[in-house]
Design a protein around this motif. Structure first.
Motif, PDB file in Angstrom:
ATOM      1  N   GLY A  52       0.776 -65.185   9.851  1.00  0.00           N
ATOM      2  CA  GLY A  52       0.351 -64.118   9.995  1.00  0.00           C
ATOM      3  C   GLY A  52       0.077 -63.516   8.412  1.00  0.00           C
ATOM      4  N   ILE A  53      -1.173 -63.094   8.318  1.00  0.00           N
ATOM      5  CA  ILE A  53      -1.630 -62.591   7.012  1.00  0.00           C
ATOM      6  C   ILE A  53      -2.473 -61.279   6.845  1.00  0.00           C
ATOM      7  N   ASP A  54      -2.426 -60.629   5.832  1.00  0.00           N
ATOM      8  CA  ASP A  54      -3.249 -59.346   5.762  1.00  0.00           C
ATOM      9  C   ASP A  54      -4.569 -59.715   4.852  1.00  0.00           C
ATOM     10  N   CYS A  55      -5.418 -58.763   4.606  1.00  0.00           N
ATOM     11  CA  CYS A  55      -6.571 -58.968   3.988  1.00  0.00           C
ATOM     12  C   CYS A  55      -6.182 -59.404   2.506  1.00  0.00           C
ATOM     13  N   SER A  56      -5.492 -58.614   1.778  1.00  0.00           N
ATOM     14  CA  SER A  56      -5.087 -58.849   0.373  1.00  0.00           C
ATOM     15  C   SER A  56      -4.565 -60.178   0.233  1.00  0.00           C
ATOM     16  N   GLY A  57      -3.529 -60.339   1.218  1.00  0.00           N
ATOM     17  CA  GLY A  57      -2.451 -61.632   1.132  1.00  0.00           C
ATOM     18  C   GLY A  57      -3.610 -62.925   1.074  1.00  0.00           C
ATOM     19  N   LEU A  58      -4.632 -62.819   1.953  1.00  0.00           N
ATOM     20  CA  LEU A  58      -5.520 -63.834   2.145  1.00  0.00           C
ATOM     21  C   LEU A  58      -6.229 -64.228   0.626  1.00  0.00           C
ATOM     22  N   ILE A  59      -6.644 -63.042   0.108  1.00  0.00           N
ATOM     23  CA  ILE A  59      -7.321 -63.346  -1.289  1.00  0.00           C
ATOM     24  C   ILE A  59      -6.301 -63.655  -2.093  1.00  0.00           C
ATOM     25  N   GLN A  60      -5.142 -63.335  -2.085  1.00  0.00           N
ATOM     26  CA  GLN A  60      -4.179 -63.650  -3.258  1.00  0.00           C
ATOM     27  C   GLN A  60      -3.647 -65.313  -3.105  1.00  0.00           C
ATOM     28  N   ARG A  61      -3.496 -65.673  -1.836  1.00  0.00           N
ATOM     29  CA  ARG A  61      -3.380 -67.077  -1.356  1.00  0.00           C
ATOM     30  C   ARG A  61      -4.324 -68.024  -2.234  1.00  0.00           C
ATOM     31  N   ALA A  62      -5.686 -67.532  -1.510  1.00  0.00           N
ATOM     32  CA  ALA A  62      -6.812 -68.265  -2.054  1.00  0.00           C
ATOM     33  C   ALA A  62      -6.952 -68.469  -3.319  1.00  0.00           C
ATOM     34  N   LEU A  63      -6.686 -67.393  -4.190  1.00  0.00           N
ATOM     35  CA  LEU A  63      -6.903 -67.475  -5.859  1.00  0.00           C
ATOM     36  C   LEU A  63      -5.835 -68.164  -6.291  1.00  0.00           C
ATOM     37  N   LEU A  64      -4.460 -68.011  -6.095  1.00  0.00           N
ATOM     38  CA  LEU A  64      -3.227 -68.455  -6.580  1.00  0.00           C
ATOM     39  C   LEU A  64      -3.278 -70.118  -6.276  1.00  0.00           C
ATOM     40  N   SER A  65      -4.175 -70.645  -5.106  1.00  0.00           N
ATOM     41  CA  SER A  65      -3.926 -71.951  -4.707  1.00  0.00           C
ATOM     42  C   SER A  65      -4.973 -72.677  -5.789  1.00  0.00           C
ATOM     43  N   CYS A  66      -5.989 -71.736  -6.431  1.00  0.00           N
ATOM     44  CA  CYS A  66      -6.902 -72.361  -7.123  1.00  0.00           C
ATOM     45  C   CYS A  66      -6.499 -72.153  -8.918  1.00  0.00           C
ATOM     46  N   GLY A  67      -5.112 -71.605  -8.909  1.00  0.00           N
ATOM     47  CA  GLY A  67      -4.682 -71.383 -10.356  1.00  0.00           C
ATOM     48  C   GLY A  67      -5.331 -70.211 -10.891  1.00  0.00           C
ATOM     49  N   ILE A  68      -5.499 -69.132 -10.108  1.00  0.00           N
ATOM     50  CA  ILE A  68      -6.140 -67.808 -10.651  1.00  0.00           C
ATOM     51  C   ILE A  68      -5.144 -66.998 -10.229  1.00  0.00           C
ATOM     52  N   ALA A  69      -4.578 -66.142 -11.410  1.00  0.00           N
ATOM     53  CA  ALA A  69      -3.685 -65.121 -11.300  1.00  0.00           C
ATOM     54  C   ALA A  69      -4.131 -63.856 -10.427  1.00  0.00           C
ATOM     55  N   CYS A  70      -3.344 -63.511  -9.545  1.00  0.00           N
ATOM     56  CA  CYS A  70      -4.060 -62.310  -8.522  1.00  0.00           C
ATOM     57  C   CYS A  70      -2.969 -61.501  -8.310  1.00  0.00           C
ATOM     58  N   PRO A  71      -3.081 -60.065  -8.271  1.00  0.00           N
ATOM     59  CA  PRO A  71      -1.883 -59.459  -7.495  1.00  0.00           C
ATOM     60  C   PRO A  71      -2.201 -59.156  -6.208  1.00  0.00           C
ATOM     61  N   ARG A  72      -0.887 -58.429  -5.663  1.00  0.00           N
ATOM     62  CA  ARG A  72      -0.880 -58.576  -4.135  1.00  0.00           C
ATOM     63  C   ARG A  72      -1.722 -57.585  -3.189  1.00  0.00           C
ATOM     64  N   ASP A  73      -1.950 -56.396  -3.847  1.00  0.00           N
ATOM     65  CA  ASP A  73      -2.632 -55.509  -2.886  1.00  0.00           C
ATOM     66  C   ASP A  73      -3.994 -55.218  -3.396  1.00  0.00           C
ATOM     67  N   SER A  74      -4.770 -54.705  -2.465  1.00  0.00           N
ATOM     68  CA  SER A  74      -6.135 -54.839  -2.802  1.00  0.00           C
ATOM     69  C   SER A  74      -6.855 -53.785  -3.761  1.00  0.00           C
ATOM     70  N   ASP A  75      -5.983 -52.766  -3.930  1.00  0.00           N
ATOM     71  CA  ASP A  75      -6.468 -51.947  -5.251  1.00  0.00           C
ATOM     72  C   ASP A  75      -6.197 -52.598  -6.595  1.00  0.00           C
ATOM     73  N   GLN A  76      -5.118 -53.089  -6.607  1.00  0.00           N
ATOM     74  CA  GLN A  76      -4.783 -53.829  -7.782  1.00  0.00           C
ATOM     75  C   GLN A  76      -5.500 -54.951  -7.938  1.00  0.00           C
ATOM     76  N   GLN A  77      -6.053 -55.634  -6.867  1.00  0.00           N
ATOM     77  CA  GLN A  77      -7.061 -56.668  -7.153  1.00  0.00           C
ATOM     78  C   GLN A  77      -8.417 -56.135  -7.588  1.00  0.00           C
ATOM     79  N   GLU A  78      -8.734 -54.943  -7.069  1.00  0.00           N
ATOM     80  CA  GLU A  78     -10.155 -54.448  -7.458  1.00  0.00           C
ATOM     81  C   GLU A  78     -10.055 -54.136  -9.144  1.00  0.00           C
ATOM     82  N   ALA A  79      -8.743 -53.654  -9.541  1.00  0.00           N
ATOM     83  CA  ALA A  79      -8.805 -53.198 -10.581  1.00  0.00           C
ATOM     84  C   ALA A  79      -8.630 -54.350 -11.687  1.00  0.00           C
ATOM     85  N   THR A  80      -8.411 -55.394 -11.418  1.00  0.00           N
ATOM     86  CA  THR A  80      -8.120 -56.511 -12.339  1.00  0.00           C
ATOM     87  C   THR A  80      -8.860 -57.767 -12.309  1.00  0.00           C
ATOM     88  N   LEU A  81      -9.499 -58.107 -11.228  1.00  0.00           N
ATOM     89  CA  LEU A  81      -9.978 -59.365 -10.957  1.00  0.00           C
ATOM     90  C   LEU A  81     -11.678 -59.315 -11.389  1.00  0.00           C
TER      91      LEU A  81
END
Length: 285
Positions: A187-216
């Protein structure tokens, strides 16, 4: 004002780094522990779920309550919350991580033996010193202080290994069920999917979509066409472009991770769900 999702303060006890910044009854350095289950829910004081810890993930505990819960902060992304104390274990350094969508940990180095636990992608484990007793296709790992388990060796890799493409990682989750605050194929949500995809590639990523939009990455100019790997944000939702016509996202419409035409998704989301796109961001220049 500090983001409460990232502020290590439970209303009574705070981390020492917050002295002079929050009005706490006491301050502490805390104690590092690790998640001892395949997944463990991280919740708010009211019980609502915010995300999940994965096996082996470090968690800095600063307090415990009378309901068997520990309050602390995830090393992965700085998120704070409550975790069942029984879901935590000692802070023993891990050697390996799960790099497949998930894997089974067996009681013996034999595919016909009973599985002990299911391990999600990103789970971290400790290689056991008795590896010589395992069949070559298995790696012995420590489950508890006195218990050994066996994981298929091709499913594990060094912690330093990274995947080359976040799109490919995201696509491995296709058809995984949607789960608010979920962080695994179960079970995974929208921002969890993005975080897992980026972390697996060694790219730092916050958990929530608003945090991701503000930093990525950087925001695309109005006339720049989106490319594969670009991340699309709505207010409360996020997805990733997989080619010029497709987007992949975990969503409650399909109740799954789905890949669909970008224009189709934008039309439905704009009309019935989250409104218009707020930004499209590119990770690389």
């Amino acid at each position: 004002m500090s983001d409460p999702r990232l502020t290590l303060f439970d209303g009574q006890v705070a981390h020492v780094s917050l002295q002079g910044r929050v009005d706490a009854n006491s301050f502490t350095k805390g104690t590092w522990q690790r998640c001892g289950k395949s997944t463990a829910n991280l919740t708010r004081a009211n019980g609502s779920q915010d995300k999940q810890l994965l096996l082996g993930e470090r968690f800095l505990v600063i307090s415990q309550n009378d309901h068997g819960q520990s309050f602390g902060q995830c090393e992965r992304d700085g998120y704070v919350g409550w975790v069942n104390t029984n879901d935590l274990d000692a802070d023993v350094p891990c050697d390996l991580k799960v790099v497949t969508l998930g894997t089974h940990c067996y009681s013996e180095p034999d595919i016909k033996s009973a599985p002990i636990e299911w391990l999600p992608m990103g789970a971290e484990v400790v290689k056991h010193s008795e590896q010589s007793n395992a069949a070559p296709q298995f790696t012995a790992i420590s489950i508890t202080k006195n218990q050994i388990g066996y994981v298929p060796s091709p499913h594990l890799a060094a912690l330093s290994l990274t995947s080359p493409d976040p799109v490919i990682v995201a696509q491995t989750f296709l058809n995984a069920p949607y789960l608010w605050a979920g962080d695994s194929y179960h079970g995974i949500d929208c921002s969890g999917l993005i975080q897992r995809a980026l972390l697996s590639c060694g790219i730092a990523c916050p958990r929530d979509s608003d945090q991701q939009e503000a930093t990525l990455g950087r925001v695309l100019d109005e006339h720049e066409p989106p490319n594969c790997g670009d991340i699309v944000f709505w207010k409360g939702h996020v997805g990733m472009i997989t080619d010029e016509n497709q987007i992949i996202h975990a969503n409650a419409f399909h109740m799954a991770v789905a890949q669909e035409p970008f224009t189709q998704a934008c039309s439905r989301i704009g009309q019935k769900e989250f409104g218009e796109i707020t930004s499209i961001r590119r990770l690389s220049a």
